[in-house]
Design an enzyme around this catalytic site. Structure first.
Site, PDB file in Angstrom:
ATOM      1  N   CYS A   1      23.245 -10.780   9.647  1.00 16.64           N
ATOM      2  CA  CYS A   1      22.507 -11.846   8.908  1.00 16.64           C
ATOM      3  C   CYS A   1      23.406 -13.238   8.817  1.00 16.64           C
ATOM      4  O   CYS A   1      22.782 -14.289   8.696  1.00 16.64           O
ATOM      5  CB  CYS A   1      22.030 -11.685   7.540  1.00 16.64           C
ATOM      6  SG  CYS A   1      23.493 -11.298   6.509  1.00 16.64           S
TER       7      CYS A   1
ATOM      8  N   CYS B   1      23.824  -5.271   2.742  1.00 12.90           N
ATOM      9  CA  CYS B   1      24.175  -6.418   1.980  1.00 12.90           C
ATOM     10  C   CYS B   1      25.346  -5.605   1.076  1.00 12.90           C
ATOM     11  O   CYS B   1      26.221  -6.453   0.863  1.00 12.90           O
ATOM     12  CB  CYS B   1      23.146  -6.837   1.140  1.00 12.90           C
ATOM     13  SG  CYS B   1      21.798  -7.218   1.965  1.00 12.90           S
TER      14      CYS B   1
END
Ligand code: FES
Length: 127
Positions: free
Chosen positions: A33, A103
């Site tokens: 990302c 994440c």
């Protein structure tokens, strides 16, 4: 989709910023990302993390996981802090949605890199 703990750490992040004269620095990026985080630590003579701060440019989950990782690591010996995994991080937040689990890698990897950096810079004090 997020737990109350995630929202709380996202909205009121703990230990944000940069430790002065850091003994160890960890910087990681998430290739999927493009989000990045930086962790700085201050280590006392007993090899305990006496201060830790983070700076994260990323999604809400990345900020929440960075914040909780600083809380989990603060006051811990380096060898204990090294054991903090992405699973520990996610559990401390009451869980993360499956698509956001990656994440939490950022936070645990950043912490581990800061500890490795400390050992690299202080070889005499490391075992
Ligand atoms: Fe990039 Fe969460 S989407 S770290």
């Amino acid at each position: 989709m997020y737990t109350e703990e995630v929202m709380d750490h996202f909205q009121n992040p703990r230990n944000m910023g940069e430790v002065e004269d850091a003994d160890g620095v960890g910087e990681v990026g998430n290739p999927s990302c493009g989000d990045v985080m930086r962790i700085t630590i201050k280590v006392d003579n007993d090899e305990r993390i006496e201060d830790i701060k983070f700076k994260t440019l990323g999604c809400g989950a990345a900020i929440a996981t960075s914040s909780i990782v600083t809380e989990l690591a603060k006051g811990k010996k380096l060898e204990e802090a090294q054991e903090i995994s992405k699973k520990t991080v996610a559990e401390a937040l009451g869980g993360l949605p499956p698509q956001k689990m990656h994440c939490s890698n950022l936070a645990s990897d950043g912490l581990r890199m800061a500890i490795d950096d400390y050992h690299a810079k202080h070889p005499a004090e490391s075992k």
